[in-house]
Design a protein around this motif. Structure first.
Motif, mmCIF file in Angstrom:
data_model
loop_
_atom_site.group_PDB
_atom_site.id
_atom_site.type_symbol
_atom_site.label_atom_id
_atom_site.label_comp_id
_atom_site.label_asym_id
_atom_site.label_seq_id
_atom_site.Cartn_x
_atom_site.Cartn_y
_atom_site.Cartn_z
ATOM 1 N N PRO A 139 0.814 -1.226 0.000
ATOM 2 C CA PRO A 139 0.000 0.000 0.000
ATOM 3 C C PRO A 139 0.843 1.269 0.000
ATOM 4 O O PRO A 139 0.484 2.265 -0.629
ATOM 5 C CB PRO A 139 -0.847 -0.128 1.267
ATOM 6 N N GLY A 140 1.990 1.230 0.699
ATOM 7 C CA GLY A 140 2.813 2.443 0.796
ATOM 8 C C GLY A 140 3.324 2.940 -0.539
ATOM 9 O O GLY A 140 3.336 4.140 -0.813
ATOM 10 N N LEU A 141 3.760 2.022 -1.386
ATOM 11 C CA LEU A 141 4.279 2.390 -2.709
ATOM 12 C C LEU A 141 3.262 2.146 -3.821
ATOM 13 O O LEU A 141 3.565 2.330 -4.994
ATOM 14 C CB LEU A 141 5.563 1.604 -3.006
ATOM 15 N N GLY A 142 2.077 1.693 -3.423
ATOM 16 C CA GLY A 142 1.032 1.467 -4.420
ATOM 17 C C GLY A 142 1.295 0.273 -5.323
ATOM 18 O O GLY A 142 0.867 0.250 -6.479
ATOM 19 N N ARG A 143 1.998 -0.737 -4.802
ATOM 20 C CA ARG A 143 2.290 -1.935 -5.598
ATOM 21 C C ARG A 143 1.275 -3.031 -5.303
ATOM 22 O O ARG A 143 0.559 -3.004 -4.309
ATOM 23 C CB ARG A 143 3.703 -2.439 -5.297
ATOM 24 N N HIS A 144 1.236 -4.017 -6.207
ATOM 25 C CA HIS A 144 0.223 -5.079 -6.108
ATOM 26 C C HIS A 144 0.778 -6.440 -5.704
ATOM 27 O O HIS A 144 0.040 -7.285 -5.207
ATOM 28 C CB HIS A 144 -0.519 -5.215 -7.439
ATOM 29 N N ARG A 145 2.089 -6.645 -5.937
ATOM 30 C CA ARG A 145 2.645 -7.961 -5.645
ATOM 31 C C ARG A 145 4.141 -7.855 -5.361
ATOM 32 O O ARG A 145 4.863 -7.109 -6.028
ATOM 33 C CB ARG A 145 2.405 -8.906 -6.833
ATOM 34 N N ILE A 146 4.587 -8.601 -4.341
ATOM 35 C CA ILE A 146 6.013 -8.698 -4.030
ATOM 36 C C ILE A 146 6.550 -9.996 -4.612
ATOM 37 O O ILE A 146 5.896 -11.044 -4.528
ATOM 38 C CB ILE A 146 6.251 -8.707 -2.501
ATOM 39 N N VAL A 147 7.758 -9.932 -5.179
ATOM 40 C CA VAL A 147 8.471 -11.138 -5.579
ATOM 41 C C VAL A 147 9.763 -11.209 -4.777
ATOM 42 O O VAL A 147 10.437 -10.193 -4.578
ATOM 43 C CB VAL A 147 8.772 -11.151 -7.097
ATOM 44 N N VAL A 148 10.074 -12.394 -4.264
ATOM 45 C CA VAL A 148 11.350 -12.637 -3.596
ATOM 46 C C VAL A 148 12.038 -13.808 -4.296
ATOM 47 O O VAL A 148 11.377 -14.656 -4.906
ATOM 48 C CB VAL A 148 11.172 -12.930 -2.086
ATOM 49 N N ILE A 158 13.177 -19.182 2.994
ATOM 50 C CA ILE A 158 12.007 -19.644 2.241
ATOM 51 C C ILE A 158 10.848 -19.932 3.192
ATOM 52 O O ILE A 158 9.707 -19.508 2.965
ATOM 53 C CB ILE A 158 12.366 -20.883 1.407
ATOM 54 N N LYS A 159 11.140 -20.635 4.271
ATOM 55 C CA LYS A 159 10.106 -20.955 5.254
ATOM 56 C C LYS A 159 9.508 -19.686 5.851
ATOM 57 O O LYS A 159 8.292 -19.588 6.052
ATOM 58 C CB LYS A 159 10.713 -21.820 6.360
ATOM 59 N N ARG A 160 10.357 -18.696 6.108
ATOM 60 C CA ARG A 160 9.897 -17.430 6.687
ATOM 61 C C ARG A 160 8.912 -16.733 5.747
ATOM 62 O O ARG A 160 7.865 -16.244 6.167
ATOM 63 C CB ARG A 160 11.100 -16.535 6.959
ATOM 64 N N PHE A 161 9.233 -16.704 4.455
ATOM 65 C CA PHE A 161 8.341 -16.047 3.496
ATOM 66 C C PHE A 161 7.018 -16.802 3.365
ATOM 67 O O PHE A 161 5.943 -16.184 3.344
ATOM 68 C CB PHE A 161 9.021 -15.933 2.130
ATOM 69 N N LEU A 162 7.081 -18.111 3.286
ATOM 70 C CA LEU A 162 5.844 -18.889 3.133
ATOM 71 C C LEU A 162 4.951 -18.743 4.362
ATOM 72 O O LEU A 162 3.723 -18.675 4.244
ATOM 73 C CB LEU A 162 6.172 -20.362 2.884
ATOM 74 N N ARG A 163 5.569 -18.650 5.535
ATOM 75 C CA ARG A 163 4.799 -18.464 6.770
ATOM 76 C C ARG A 163 4.094 -17.111 6.778
ATOM 77 O O ARG A 163 3.060 -16.933 7.412
ATOM 78 C CB ARG A 163 5.747 -18.598 7.968
ATOM 79 N N GLN A 164 4.656 -16.148 6.045
ATOM 80 C CA GLN A 164 4.096 -14.800 6.006
ATOM 81 C C GLN A 164 3.003 -14.657 4.958
ATOM 82 O O GLN A 164 2.422 -13.600 4.802
ATOM 83 C CB GLN A 164 5.220 -13.791 5.745
ATOM 84 N N GLY A 165 2.704 -15.732 4.235
ATOM 85 C CA GLY A 165 1.627 -15.668 3.248
ATOM 86 C C GLY A 165 2.079 -15.693 1.806
ATOM 87 O O GLY A 165 1.249 -15.671 0.885
ATOM 88 N N PHE A 166 3.392 -15.733 1.566
ATOM 89 C CA PHE A 166 3.891 -15.830 0.199
ATOM 90 C C PHE A 166 3.516 -17.188 -0.390
ATOM 91 O O PHE A 166 3.447 -18.195 0.318
ATOM 92 C CB PHE A 166 5.417 -15.689 0.179
ATOM 93 N N GLU A 167 3.313 -17.204 -1.690
ATOM 94 C CA GLU A 167 3.028 -18.448 -2.405
ATOM 95 C C GLU A 167 4.258 -18.841 -3.210
ATOM 96 O O GLU A 167 4.808 -18.020 -3.964
ATOM 97 C CB GLU A 167 1.837 -18.261 -3.341
ATOM 98 N N ALA A 168 4.709 -20.080 -3.054
ATOM 99 C CA ALA A 168 5.901 -20.543 -3.763
ATOM 100 C C ALA A 168 5.658 -20.553 -5.264
ATOM 101 O O ALA A 168 4.617 -21.007 -5.744
ATOM 102 C CB ALA A 168 6.305 -21.930 -3.280
ATOM 103 N N GLU A 195 0.627 -11.516 -2.936
ATOM 104 C CA GLU A 195 -0.360 -10.612 -3.518
ATOM 105 C C GLU A 195 -0.849 -9.629 -2.447
ATOM 106 O O GLU A 195 -1.097 -10.024 -1.301
ATOM 107 C CB GLU A 195 -1.564 -11.406 -4.036
ATOM 108 N N ARG A 196 -1.023 -8.401 -2.833
ATOM 109 C CA ARG A 196 -1.497 -7.377 -1.913
ATOM 110 C C ARG A 196 -2.851 -7.757 -1.311
ATOM 111 O O ARG A 196 -3.099 -7.539 -0.117
ATOM 112 C CB ARG A 196 -1.594 -6.040 -2.664
ATOM 113 N N THR A 197 -3.710 -8.389 -2.088
ATOM 114 C CA THR A 197 -5.047 -8.745 -1.596
ATOM 115 C C THR A 197 -5.029 -9.827 -0.527
ATOM 116 O O THR A 197 -5.997 -10.006 0.181
ATOM 117 C CB THR A 197 -5.931 -9.207 -2.771
ATOM 118 N N VAL A 198 -3.911 -10.553 -0.428
ATOM 119 C CA VAL A 198 -3.792 -11.588 0.610
ATOM 120 C C VAL A 198 -3.628 -10.952 1.982
ATOM 121 O O VAL A 198 -4.083 -11.492 2.996
ATOM 122 C CB VAL A 198 -2.594 -12.521 0.307
ATOM 123 N N VAL A 199 -3.013 -9.770 2.026
ATOM 124 C CA VAL A 199 -2.665 -9.136 3.303
ATOM 125 C C VAL A 199 -3.548 -7.940 3.625
ATOM 126 O O VAL A 199 -3.877 -7.683 4.778
ATOM 127 C CB VAL A 199 -1.190 -8.688 3.283
#
Length: 202
Positions: A139-148, A158-168, A195-199
């Motif tokens: 929301p701060g930068l007006g983006r829709h999706r993060i990629v790591v 990897i486990k940390r990101f998936l626990r936070q709601g990221f999809e592999a 995805e922004r809509t997940v959070v």
């Protein structure tokens, strides 16, 4: 004790109940070189790719990055204490953009957490800091999706990101980059997306 960073203007500031106040500050390549160098030379930061560099080489890398429009570096500070290094980037201007279908509104993120220190592991820290980063870049930068794109061997990240709601996403090979100002070895990475809509609510 006075906050040594209070004279800097934050791009994002957020107070988390029971955790503290977190500020995201633009990285000063020279003033912050000691802190960053101390973090990246540790064995735990081997996947960051700077383990063998000296302080001046680290400062040079971030000085170079400061001149780019597509890549940004930040120091994350909690209650006056540096706790993480954040890098954001435009996927289309990065090698990762060659390995997946980039969408408008995507933003890439690299996050290096500070070592735990004498007190040992700090439960909830990574989740809290990732929540602040997510609030800033989506929301701060007006983006829709993060990629790591953590190294496929970095199971902890990897486990940390998936626990936070990221999809592999897919496992991909990122090509070597060998330029006068930048060298990145070939890397096998596990892509993951948030995805922004997940959070956040639409």
């Amino acid at each position: 004790m006075p906050d040594p960073y209070d004279t800097r203007t934050a791009v994002h500031e957020q107070r988390l109940e029971g955790f503290g106040t977190v500020r995201i500050l633009p990285l000063d390549p020279h003033a912050d070189a000691d802190v960053v160098h101390r973090w990246v030379r540790e064995e735990r930061a081997v996947f960051w790719g700077m383990k063998g560099l000296d302080r001046e080489q680290v400062a040079e890398i971030y000085t170079h990055m400061a001149g780019l429009d597509t890549h940004r570096a930040f120091l994350i500070v909690k209650d006056g204490e540096p706790v993480a290094l954040l890098q954001t980037y435009e996927p289309r201007a990065d090698r990762v953009g060659e390995r997946y279908e980039v969408r408008d509104g995507d933003i890439g993120v690299h996050l290096l957490l500070a070592p735990a220190g004498e007190g040992g592991a700090r439960p909830g820290w990574s989740q809290s800091l990732l929540a602040v980063v997510t609030a800033y870049v989506l929301p701060g930068l007006g983006r829709h999706r993060i990629v790591v794109d953590p190294d496929v061997r970095n199971a902890k990240a990897i486990k940390r990101f998936l626990r936070q709601g990221f999809e592999a996403g897919p496992v991909v090979v990122l090509p070597e980059i060998d330029l006068p100002d930048v060298y990145l070895p070939e890397k096998t990475a596990q892509l993951a997306f948030l995805e922004r809509t997940v959070v956040f609510s639409p």
